[in-house]
Design a protein around this motif. Structure first.
Motif, short mmCIF file in Angstrom:
data_model
loop_
_atom_site.label_atom_id
_atom_site.label_comp_id
_atom_site.label_asym_id
_atom_site.label_seq_id
_atom_site.Cartn_x
_atom_site.Cartn_y
_atom_site.Cartn_z
N ARG A 93 49.04 4.65 132.68
CA ARG A 93 48.93 5.31 131.39
C ARG A 93 47.58 5.09 130.71
N LYS A 94 46.80 4.14 131.22
CA LYS A 94 45.57 3.77 130.53
C LYS A 94 44.67 2.99 131.47
N PHE A 95 43.43 2.77 131.05
CA PHE A 95 42.58 1.83 131.77
C PHE A 95 41.89 0.92 130.76
N LEU A 96 41.75 -0.34 131.16
CA LEU A 96 41.16 -1.36 130.30
C LEU A 96 39.67 -1.49 130.58
N ILE A 97 38.92 -1.69 129.52
CA ILE A 97 37.47 -1.87 129.62
C ILE A 97 37.16 -3.29 129.18
N PRO A 98 36.97 -4.21 130.13
CA PRO A 98 36.79 -5.63 129.78
C PRO A 98 35.51 -5.86 128.99
N GLY A 99 35.50 -7.02 128.30
CA GLY A 99 34.32 -7.42 127.54
C GLY A 99 34.54 -7.29 126.06
N GLY A 100 33.70 -7.95 125.29
CA GLY A 100 33.74 -7.85 123.85
C GLY A 100 34.64 -8.85 123.17
N GLY A 101 35.41 -9.61 123.94
CA GLY A 101 36.25 -10.64 123.34
C GLY A 101 37.59 -10.15 122.85
N LYS A 103 40.81 -6.71 123.53
CA LYS A 103 41.26 -5.68 124.46
C LYS A 103 40.76 -4.31 124.02
N VAL A 104 40.07 -3.63 124.92
CA VAL A 104 39.61 -2.26 124.69
C VAL A 104 40.14 -1.39 125.82
N MET A 105 40.73 -0.24 125.46
CA MET A 105 41.29 0.61 126.50
C MET A 105 41.02 2.08 126.19
N ALA A 106 41.17 2.88 127.22
CA ALA A 106 41.14 4.34 127.08
C ALA A 106 42.38 4.89 127.77
N LEU A 107 42.80 6.08 127.37
CA LEU A 107 44.03 6.66 127.88
C LEU A 107 43.75 7.63 129.02
N THR A 108 44.69 7.73 129.96
CA THR A 108 44.55 8.69 131.04
C THR A 108 45.11 10.06 130.65
N SER A 109 45.62 10.18 129.44
CA SER A 109 46.14 11.46 128.96
C SER A 109 45.80 11.62 127.48
N LEU A 110 45.88 12.84 126.99
CA LEU A 110 45.77 13.12 125.56
C LEU A 110 47.09 13.72 125.11
N SER A 111 47.64 13.24 124.00
CA SER A 111 48.95 13.69 123.54
C SER A 111 48.85 14.69 122.40
N TRP A 112 49.71 15.69 122.45
CA TRP A 112 49.89 16.64 121.36
C TRP A 112 51.38 16.86 121.19
N LEU A 113 51.79 17.51 120.10
CA LEU A 113 53.20 17.63 119.75
C LEU A 113 53.67 19.07 119.88
N LEU A 114 54.80 19.24 120.56
CA LEU A 114 55.35 20.56 120.84
C LEU A 114 56.71 20.71 120.18
#
Length: 379
Positions: A93-101, A103-114
């Motif tokens: 569902r996501k990927f983590l970007i290490p560093g900075g002290g 938790k930083v992450m980005a998502l593998t999807s973008l959500s919208w509402l239907l």
């Protein structure tokens, strides 16, 4: 526990991505990772409306040794890439970007509402309102709009959502006169205060809401306490549904008698019953990557929702692998039921949930389940 009706009613195959807000903008193939966690309310025509979270993902996120994420901008949707050697991709569902002290992450999807209209009992699909889909429209939503919860207070519909961006992970409010055409009112709670549920009625003349602020530090209860330290379901009050003051007394806290609520958060907006406010909420038992999500219930005092009249340590809803068996090839997660909506249907409640972060589940639960009986305990 057996139910008169307990089925998946909307799944990824039911989504027409040619009518997605992202359609034709990225130049690459996308797919529906999940159609789940639906807010729910009853329309004026008697039918039920689900506001379904559509997690739209890149079919091939990795290209040229980079993993990509989708981001909204005022000029359209774009893809950002990170070198594979910089990230941790173990969670689909996501990927983590290490560093900075931190938790930083980005998502593998973008959500919208239907908006998805169901029959009055929630068992049949009536119409999918693509023309009224809700998509990101502000910088604070650039990674998506997630997990709607809908409450009707008087003649007005109020919908809270999680808006996701590098700027903040905040709660936003929409309002509507008919639950189909929505106005974005803006941010109402700041960083990582998730699962905001507005009560379906006022308390002492004020709007009330359950909230669930997150952090990475919790102070210990004294030895022998009936409570366990960790995320809890808090309360807030407001004169106008826009400006919220945290309630001074705690709401629903994780109980030391069970590990099944080691982490918890709100589920369906509290509704008034003869005994007080009925609230369905989720508890998470530590297990594997994300834990086991189940649905629990409590009755709160009608005049002071910080007082739990009664509750039950046994789950009212469990994850149901038999429901997802026909679409098991789409599964990327298991052991999750995440309740997000409730509607009165006379002698039973219609309850909406996300199943396995994949599809929408509708369950009919007899009102006697929440009555005073063996197994229920005082709050």
């Amino acid at each position: 526990m057996t139910f008169a009706f307990d089925q998946l009613v909307f799944a990824p195959a039911d989504v027409d991505l040619t009518r997605s807000p992202l359609a034709g903008q990225l130049g690459v193939e996308t797919y529906v990772l999940g159609a789940f966690n639906p807010g729910m309310t009853r329309l004026a025509n008697g039918n039920l409306l689900l506001m379904v979270r559509i997690a739209e993902a890149l079919r091939h996120p990795v290209k040229d040794q980079q993993i990509h994420a989708i981001r909204w901008t005022a000029d359209g949707y774009v893809m950002d890439g990170w070198p594979l050697e910089m990230v941790d991709t173990r969670d689909p569902r996501k990927f983590l970007i290490p560093g900075g002290g931190w938790k930083v992450m980005a998502l593998t999807s973008l959500s919208w509402l239907l908006p998805v209209e169901l029959s009055a009992d929630g068992t049949e699909l009536v119409e999918v309102h693509y023309e009224r889909a809700i998509a990101p429209r502000a910088d604070y939503q650039c990674y998506g709009v997630e997990d709607a919860r809908i409450s009707k207070v008087g003649d007005r519909y109020l919908m809270t959502t999680c808006s996701v961006s590098p700027e903040r992970h905040c709660t936003t409010l929409y309002s509507s006169d008919d639950a189909l055409d929505w106005t974005l009112e803006g941010i109402v709670l700041d960083h990582q205060n998730k699962d905001m549920l507005i009560f379906e009625g006022k308390v002492g003349g004020k709007f009330f809401a359950q909230t669930r602020p997150l952090g990475d530090l919790y102070f210990a209860y004294p030895p022998g306490s009936e409570w366990r330290s960790g995320p809890s379901i808090n309360l807030s009050a407001s004169p106008d549904a826009l400006h919220w003051k945290p309630y001074d007394r705690p709401g629903i806290r994780p109980h030391a008698a069970t590990v099944a609520t080691a982490r918890m958060g709100g589920g369906s907006p509290p509704v008034m019953t003869e005994d007080g406010w009925l609230t369905l909420w989720h508890g998470v038992e530590p297990s594997g990557v994300v834990g086991i999500y189940r649905t629990y219930w409590s009755i709160l005092d009608r005049d002071d929702p910080s007082v739990v009249v009664r509750t039950c340590h046994d789950a009212v809803l469990e994850p149901a692998p038999t429901l997802t068996e026909p679409i098991k090839e789409l599964m990327y997660l298991d052991n999750v039921v995440f309740t997000t909506g409730i509607a009165d249907a006379g002698d039973h409640w219609v309850v909406a949930s996300g199943e396995a972060d994949l599809a929408c589940r509708i369950t009919h639960i007899d009102k006697q389940v929440f009555a005073q009986r063996e197994g229920t305990v005082p709050g």
